[in-house]
Scaffold this active site. Structure first.
Site, PDB file in Angstrom:
ATOM      1  N   HIS A  84     -86.557  93.529  23.517  1.00 17.06           N
ATOM      2  CA  HIS A  84     -87.788  92.901  24.008  1.00 17.06           C
ATOM      3  C   HIS A  84     -87.440  91.768  24.958  1.00 17.06           C
ATOM      4  O   HIS A  84     -86.440  91.068  24.738  1.00 17.06           O
ATOM      5  CB  HIS A  84     -88.600  92.341  22.825  1.00 17.06           C
ATOM      6  N   ASP A  95     -93.135  98.901  18.812  1.00 11.65           N
ATOM      7  CA  ASP A  95     -93.288 100.349  18.997  1.00 11.65           C
ATOM      8  C   ASP A  95     -92.363 101.185  18.113  1.00 11.65           C
ATOM      9  O   ASP A  95     -92.456 102.405  18.119  1.00 11.65           O
ATOM     10  CB  ASP A  95     -93.033 100.713  20.469  1.00 11.65           C
TER      11      ASP A  95
HETATM   12  C1  LIG Z   1     -94.871  96.989  23.492  1.00  4.58           C
HETATM   13  C2  LIG Z   1     -93.640  96.858  24.317  1.00  4.58           C
HETATM   14  O1  LIG Z   1     -93.697  96.990  25.515  1.00  4.58           O
HETATM   15  S1  LIG Z   1     -92.200  96.416  23.563  1.00  4.58           S
HETATM   16  C3  LIG Z   1     -90.901  97.124  24.564  1.00  4.58           C
HETATM   17  C4  LIG Z   1     -90.919  98.604  24.449  1.00  4.58           C
HETATM   18  N1  LIG Z   1     -89.817  99.222  25.191  1.00  4.58           N
HETATM   19  C5  LIG Z   1     -88.769  99.821  24.580  1.00  4.58           C
HETATM   20  O2  LIG Z   1     -88.652  99.888  23.374  1.00  4.58           O
HETATM   21  C6  LIG Z   1     -87.748 100.448  25.493  1.00  4.58           C
HETATM   22  C7  LIG Z   1     -86.331 100.061  25.120  1.00  4.58           C
HETATM   23  N2  LIG Z   1     -86.127  98.662  25.391  1.00  4.58           N
HETATM   24  C8  LIG Z   1     -85.775  98.243  26.657  1.00  4.58           C
HETATM   25  O3  LIG Z   1     -85.583  99.033  27.585  1.00  4.58           O
HETATM   26  C9  LIG Z   1     -85.634  96.734  26.883  1.00  4.58           C
HETATM   27  O4  LIG Z   1     -85.283  96.098  25.701  1.00  4.58           O
HETATM   28  C10 LIG Z   1     -86.917  96.102  27.498  1.00  4.58           C
HETATM   29  C11 LIG Z   1     -87.280  96.822  28.799  1.00  4.58           C
HETATM   30  C12 LIG Z   1     -88.079  96.227  26.534  1.00  4.58           C
HETATM   31  C13 LIG Z   1     -86.697  94.619  27.764  1.00  4.58           C
HETATM   32  O5  LIG Z   1     -85.575  94.491  28.448  1.00  4.58           O
HETATM   33  P1  LIG Z   1     -85.147  93.271  29.419  1.00  4.58           P
HETATM   34  O6  LIG Z   1     -85.505  91.994  28.879  1.00  4.58           O
HETATM   35  O7  LIG Z   1     -85.638  93.576  30.776  1.00  4.58           O
HETATM   36  O8  LIG Z   1     -83.605  93.456  29.305  1.00  4.58           O
HETATM   37  P2  LIG Z   1     -82.681  94.307  30.261  1.00  4.58           P
HETATM   38  O9  LIG Z   1     -83.291  95.629  30.590  1.00  4.58           O
HETATM   39  O10 LIG Z   1     -82.319  93.421  31.382  1.00  4.58           O
HETATM   40  O11 LIG Z   1     -81.469  94.554  29.279  1.00  4.58           O
HETATM   41  C14 LIG Z   1     -80.537  93.529  28.922  1.00  4.58           C
HETATM   42  C15 LIG Z   1     -79.340  94.138  28.209  1.00  4.58           C
HETATM   43  O12 LIG Z   1     -79.745  94.641  26.947  1.00  4.58           O
HETATM   44  C16 LIG Z   1     -79.513  96.040  26.868  1.00  4.58           C
HETATM   45  N3  LIG Z   1     -80.664  96.644  26.171  1.00  4.58           N
HETATM   46  C17 LIG Z   1     -81.924  96.166  26.136  1.00  4.58           C
HETATM   47  N4  LIG Z   1     -82.687  96.965  25.392  1.00  4.58           N
HETATM   48  C18 LIG Z   1     -81.873  97.952  24.944  1.00  4.58           C
HETATM   49  C19 LIG Z   1     -82.109  99.079  24.132  1.00  4.58           C
HETATM   50  N5  LIG Z   1     -83.316  99.339  23.636  1.00  4.58           N
HETATM   51  N6  LIG Z   1     -81.079  99.907  23.871  1.00  4.58           N
HETATM   52  C20 LIG Z   1     -79.846  99.653  24.378  1.00  4.58           C
HETATM   53  N7  LIG Z   1     -79.574  98.584  25.158  1.00  4.58           N
HETATM   54  C21 LIG Z   1     -80.591  97.745  25.437  1.00  4.58           C
HETATM   55  C22 LIG Z   1     -79.436  96.515  28.297  1.00  4.58           C
HETATM   56  O13 LIG Z   1     -78.704  97.708  28.423  1.00  4.58           O
HETATM   57  C23 LIG Z   1     -78.758  95.342  28.950  1.00  4.58           C
HETATM   58  O14 LIG Z   1     -77.385  95.381  28.640  1.00  4.58           O
HETATM   59  P3  LIG Z   1     -76.268  94.823  29.655  1.00  4.58           P
HETATM   60  O15 LIG Z   1     -76.580  93.366  29.813  1.00  4.58           O
HETATM   61  O16 LIG Z   1     -75.003  95.106  28.929  1.00  4.58           O
HETATM   62  O17 LIG Z   1     -76.473  95.608  30.912  1.00  4.58           O
HETATM   63  O1  LIG Z   2     -94.570  91.492  25.550  1.00  6.55           O
HETATM   64  C1  LIG Z   2     -94.095  92.493  26.102  1.00  6.55           C
HETATM   65  O2  LIG Z   2     -93.368  92.445  27.128  1.00  6.55           O
HETATM   66  C2  LIG Z   2     -94.366  93.831  25.576  1.00  6.55           C
HETATM   67  C3  LIG Z   2     -95.046  93.844  24.256  1.00  6.55           C
HETATM   68  O3  LIG Z   2     -94.445  93.621  23.227  1.00  6.55           O
HETATM   69  C4  LIG Z   2     -96.481  94.096  24.227  1.00  6.55           C
HETATM   70  O4  LIG Z   2     -97.114  94.222  25.279  1.00  6.55           O
HETATM   71  O5  LIG Z   2     -97.042  94.166  23.112  1.00  6.55           O
END
Ligand SMILES: CC(=O)SCCNC(=O)CCNC(=O)[C@H](O)C(C)(C)COP(=O)(O)OP(=O)(O)OC[C@H]1O[C@@H](n2cnc3c(N)ncnc32)[C@H](O)[C@@H]1OP(=O)(O)O
Ligand SMILES: O=C([O-])CC(=O)C(=O)O
Length: 377
Positions: free
Chosen positions: A258, A312
């Site tokens: 997150h 999620d």
């Molecule tokens: C309701 C919602 O929207 S909650 C979020 C729902 N989304 C997901 O579950 C998808 C999986 N999660 C992700 O892709 C990410 O955690 C996000 C997009 C939610 C947030 O990510 P950001 O803050 O943008 O982090 P970013 O994408 O820059 O990742 C940072 C590091 O963590 C790692 N990372 C982050 N999430 C994950 C994950 N779920 N699995 C594996 N590695 C991860 C990235 O690979 C990256 O590693 P690095 O620094 O070695 O390259």
């Molecule tokens: O806050 C976020 O980036 C995503 C999230 O958890 C939501 O929208 O519920």
């Protein structure tokens, strides 16, 4: 020289009294109330009043919210007809976008303090009609308009499934509606805010938000997380699946990580509790077992990087146990989040309005001499 904040990390785009997040401690509050207290004690309608009017309602105020919603479930019949024209295998959020675009053709209200919140209540009612019918039409059933009942959650489940939902199902649906209500300014809410900042109408703002919610990095993650559980098939396969997909192939573990939470998402804890209560069939018990084992391995591998389950990860098991197919999960998220989107755009347009127009830092060639087509290599 200006600095770029990639992904707008830690950029504040508005002030808000709606939602407070402490991402380090894993705290989430709406209007100062802990999410745990709201889920345990409130109806979604009380949370609607809290988010739109700033306080939990007294009985009279709650009655008015319910009345307004109950009289607004109807949508112009062509909106449903347009949805019926879409293919049965259409993406559920694409169907919602289409329906909300169609609604924008009927309700192109200008922004007006004193009327915006009434409009929001109407939209929340119509969202229930749209989401119920996304399911019904995809399942080849005839359209249905929700009927007033004791609660928004119950009316929605009745219209969706044409059956009397159990008390437990209504309770879980009500909890999911509260848990997904708002999360400050994630991608979808930001999209709604950008659209509202041009003073576009509320329904069009919802279309923008839905488009942003759909992606697997945001609202689409519940479907993606659950699909992982299905792909794993059996609890005994979790470790091998994780090593193959997440470690070797470097795929992201969906439902983990997150931007704001650097610890366990408090909503994931609550969804997990509901999932444990609701998963009774052998199939849903197996899925829950897979999810719990995957959570353990995920935390072992990513905990050090502060990557934990997000909201999620377990919500899909709750929706699945109520009877929803996987393709509905993002739309159910949207059904709840319509309230958060509306509360934020109203807060922004009424109190802090200014056109949102950031800059891009130009890094291309500064000036080039024009070359006619006939002289280009
Ligand atoms: C309701 C919602 O929207 S909650 C979020 C729902 N989304 C997901 O579950 C998808 C999986 N999660 C992700 O892709 C990410 O955690 C996000 C997009 C939610 C947030 O990510 P950001 O803050 O943008 O982090 P970013 O994408 O820059 O990742 C940072 C590091 O963590 C790692 N990372 C982050 N999430 C994950 C994950 N779920 N699995 C594996 N590695 C991860 C990235 O690979 C990256 O590693 P690095 O620094 O070695 O390259
Ligand atoms: O806050 C976020 O980036 C995503 C999230 O958890 C939501 O929208 O519920």
């Amino acid at each position: 020289m200006s600095e770029i904040s990639r992904g707008l990390e830690n950029v504040f785009i508005k002030a808000t009294s709606l939602t407070y997040i402490d991402g380090e401690k894993g705290i989430l509050r709406y209007g100062g109330y802990n999410i745990e207290d709201l889920v345990r004690n409130c109806s979604f309608e009380e949370v609607i009043h809290l988010m739109l009017y700033g306080d939990l309602p007294n009985s009279e105020q709650l009655k008015k919210v319910k009345e307004r919603i109950n009289e607004s479930y109807n949508v112009p019949p062509p909106v449903i007809r347009i949805m019926e024209e879409l293919p049965h295998d259409a993406d559920a959020i694409a169907m919602m976008e289409t329906a909300f675009s169609a609604l924008a053709s009927y309700y192109n209200y200008p922004w007006k303090k004193g009327e915006n919140k009434e409009r929001a209540l109407e939209i929340i009612a119509k969202a229930s009609t749209i989401v119920a019918n996304v399911y019904r039409l995809k399942e080849g059933q005839k359209p249905e308009i929700p009927e007033p009942s004791e609660s928004y959650a119950k009316s929605f489940l009745r219209a969706t499934f044409s059956r009397e939902p159990s008390e437990e199902e209504v309770d879980a649906m009500n909890a999911a509606l509260i848990l997904y209500t708002d999360h400050e300014v994630p991608a979808s809410t930001t999209a709604a805010l950008v659209t509202s900042s041009t003073l576009s109408d509320m329904y069009s703002c919802i279309v923008s938000a839905l488009a942003a919610l759909k992606g697997p990095l945001h609202g689409g993650a519940a479907e993606a997380a659950f699909s992982q559980f299905l792909e794993i098939k059996d609890p005994s396969n979790v470790e091998e699946w994780f090593n193959e997909n997440v470690i070797k192939e470097k795929k992201r573990l969906m439902g983990f990580g997150h931007r704001v939470y650097k610890t366990y998402d408090p909503r994931a804890k609550l969804f997990k509790r509901y999932a444990e209560e609701l998963a009774r069939t052998p199939e849903s018990k197996k899925i829950l077992d897979i999810a719990e084992r995957l959570e353990d391995i995920g935390i072992k591998n990513f905990g050090e990087k502060k990557i934990y389950p997000n909201t999620d990860f377990y919500s899909g098991i709750v929706f699945y146990s109520i009877g929803f197919p996987v393709y509905m999960f993002t739309s159910l998220f949207a059904l709840s989040r319509v309230l958060g989107w509306l509360a934020h755009i109203i807060e922004y347009v009424e109190d802090q309005h200014r056109l949102i127009r950031p800059r891009a830092l130009y890094v291309g060639p500064i000036k080039r001499d024009f070359i006619p087509l006939s002289s280009r290599n």
